[in-house]
Design an enzyme around this catalytic site. Structure first.
Site, mmCIF file in Angstrom:
data_model
loop_
_atom_site.group_PDB
_atom_site.id
_atom_site.type_symbol
_atom_site.label_atom_id
_atom_site.label_comp_id
_atom_site.label_asym_id
_atom_site.label_seq_id
_atom_site.Cartn_x
_atom_site.Cartn_y
_atom_site.Cartn_z
ATOM 1 N N TYR A 19 3.311 2.374 13.537
ATOM 2 C CA TYR A 19 3.838 3.336 12.784
ATOM 3 C C TYR A 19 3.013 4.681 12.944
ATOM 4 O O TYR A 19 1.740 4.816 13.233
ATOM 5 C CB TYR A 19 3.551 3.206 11.000
ATOM 6 C CG TYR A 19 1.980 2.491 10.805
ATOM 7 C CD1 TYR A 19 1.247 3.236 10.259
ATOM 8 C CD2 TYR A 19 1.576 1.149 11.211
ATOM 9 C CE1 TYR A 19 -0.136 2.870 9.796
ATOM 10 C CE2 TYR A 19 0.507 0.613 10.963
ATOM 11 C CZ TYR A 19 -0.526 1.504 10.135
ATOM 12 O OH TYR A 19 -1.802 1.035 9.718
ATOM 13 N N HIS A 60 0.830 -1.214 -0.051
ATOM 14 C CA HIS A 60 0.036 0.078 0.180
ATOM 15 C C HIS A 60 0.905 1.235 -0.085
ATOM 16 O O HIS A 60 1.807 1.448 0.853
ATOM 17 C CB HIS A 60 -1.000 0.105 1.247
ATOM 18 C CG HIS A 60 -1.610 -1.270 1.545
ATOM 19 N ND1 HIS A 60 -2.131 -1.622 2.615
ATOM 20 C CD2 HIS A 60 -2.193 -2.023 0.556
ATOM 21 C CE1 HIS A 60 -2.955 -2.650 2.602
ATOM 22 N NE2 HIS A 60 -2.924 -2.983 1.416
#
Length: 472
Positions: free
Chosen positions: A133, A70
């Site tokens: 993240y 992605h």
């Protein structure tokens, strides 16, 4: 096994902007501790201040859990809290490195910075892996992603656990191959004041670039309370403020004063707020009128401002507002000449009609042509020198307005002696409307902009080209 006590270190990869970071992890019999993200230290080691706003965690209980590929519309700081992963990154951005692949393993002692448009995927190598993240935009259902198939033959990611044996989603398996992907374009540049003389020059400079958007005054209301919702601002890399109130004499009237402050300060403050909140680089065009013209040398960027009139005061105030934006370029310029009616076109018309004008001779400066100013703006946005203030005008020997008028007459084959010198005070002595005070010295020092490897055009040469083009 997690390696303890490594020094903080950055390593480049074949994908521009994708950097691997070794993290110091401190452990003992109780476990370990690390500073997973430390802004000051990491910026000192060369990481851009990407201003994260959201922290996400993906937990994977089984070995072989595989996610991606992605490319998201934001930057990411990826690390592992527990466990270990094999990571794969594919550059899906427009440009010569499109399709470049980088792979490595990430454990708690290693992290990676992933710039916008780089495809991200990983496969868990240990049970109970927590993949974390930081991102610099809030998740939104309107965000546009770009996807690549995990099994793409061109990327040929060497998955440690074959995809046929891995845990993955049907959606990830259905993503397109590299040949079918539209590369991720760069973040947008928004040019305000698109119908003005500098806006027109920027249109010519950028041509048909898809990532540059032009907006006239009616296209974006800076006074609107909904300005923060007028665009998806995180999609923009830069705003170029080519709009301003520039009628220096009109600014001395009650109505003009209000309009000058509204355009040059209040509107600029709205842009500054948007830019600061969304990590946008704000390019703001300023003026020699922020100085009083009393120095007997060219003005440097760090000289004290001392505007004489309302216009100069509003430009100085606008500069102060913009200087608070973390990413900003303030371009101080002078005597701007572009498409439309201006001093040069007026002198050319007088020369062709045989008029003998009296022209001010006690104001000294250099002409700046809008195509050179547009070229300078593009240079700063592409070269990205240190943020701050830069003087940008034409180069060469300074001249008075009368000297320039004589040069125009001569270039058009007319007698330059037809131009008569007049002092500023004498020129405006019979004026019935308010007249703004002018700085006598408008010469700006160009050392700083030239140090960025920008080539300053000779004002005299640009004048000749301008008149030649106008005669066609």
């Amino acid at each position: 096994m997690t390696e303890y006590s490594k020094p903080l270190r950055r390593t480049e990869t074949p994908i521009p902007g994708l950097t691997v970071w070794e993290l110091p992890v401190h452990g003992d019999n109780r476990g370990w501790f690390k500073e997973n993200w430390q802004r000051e230290k990491m910026i000192a080691h060369g990481l851009e201040d990407f201003e994260p706003v959201q922290n996400n965690i993906s937990f994977n209980d089984a070995v072989g859990s595989t996610r991606g590929i992605h490319a998201e519309p934001w930057d990411k700081w990826v690390s592992v809290a527990t466990g270990r992963i094999f990571g794969a990154w594919v550059d899906l951005r427009e440009g010569p490195t499109f399709g470049t692949v980088f792979t490595t393993e990430i454990d708690p002692s290693r992290a990676i910075f992933v710039p916008r448009g780089v495809g991200n995927a990983y496969q868990s190598l240990e049970p109970d892996t927590a993949y974390t993240y930081l991102v610099n935009d809030h998740w939104s259902p309107d965000a546009e992603y770009t996807f690549l198939n995990l099994a793409d033959e061109t990327a040929a990611v060497p998955w440690p656990i074959p995809l046929s044996e891995a845990e993955l989603s049907a959606k990830d398996l259905a993503h397109p191959r590299l040949a079918d992907i539209t590369p991720v374009p760069p973040r947008k540049i928004l040019v305000l004041g698109a119908d003005g003389q500098l806006g027109k020059a920027l249109r010519a400079e950028y041509g048909d670039s898809d990532h540059v958007e032009f907006a006239a005054r009616e296209d974006l209301d800076l006074a609107s309370p909904e300005l923060h919702e007028a665009r998806r601002w995180r999609d923009y890399d830069a705003i170029v403020n080519a709009a301003a109130f520039t009628s220096v004499d009109l600014a001395e009237t009650p109505a003009g004063r209000r309009d000058a402050w509204a355009a040059n300060v209040t509107g600029v403050a709205a842009l500054a707020k948007i830019s600061a909140e969304h990590g946008i680089t704000l390019v703001h065009v300023s003026s020699d009128y922020v100085f009083d013209g009393a120095l007997e040398r060219p003005y440097r960027e760090d000289d004290a401002i001392s505007p004489l009139g309302v216009y100069g005061q509003t430009k100085a105030a606008g500069d102060s507002v913009v200087s608070a934006v973390p990413r900003h370029y303030i371009l101080r310029t002078s005597w701007v000449i572009g498409e439309g009616r201006n001093f040069v076109s007026t002198m050319a018309s007088l020369a062709e009609r045989g008029v003998r004008p009296s022209v001010v001779s006690d104001q000294i400066g250099r002409l700046t042509f809008t195509d050179d100013l547009a070229r300078g703006i593009r240079h700063l946005l592409e070269a990205r020198p240190a943020f701050g203030v830069y003087n940008l005008t034409g180069g060469g020997e300074p001249m008075s307005w009368a000297d320039i008028a004589r040069r125009v007459f001569a270039l058009l084959g007319n007698d330059p002696a037809n131009v008569t010198d007049v002092a500023t005070d004498e020129y405006f002595a019979a004026a019935t409307e308010p007249v703004a005070p002018r700085p006598r010295n408008s010469v700006l020092d160009l050392t700083k902009i030239e140090a960025t490897e920008f080539t300053v055009s000779s004002a005299a040469d640009s004048l000749a080209r301008y008149l030649t083009a106008a005669a066609r």
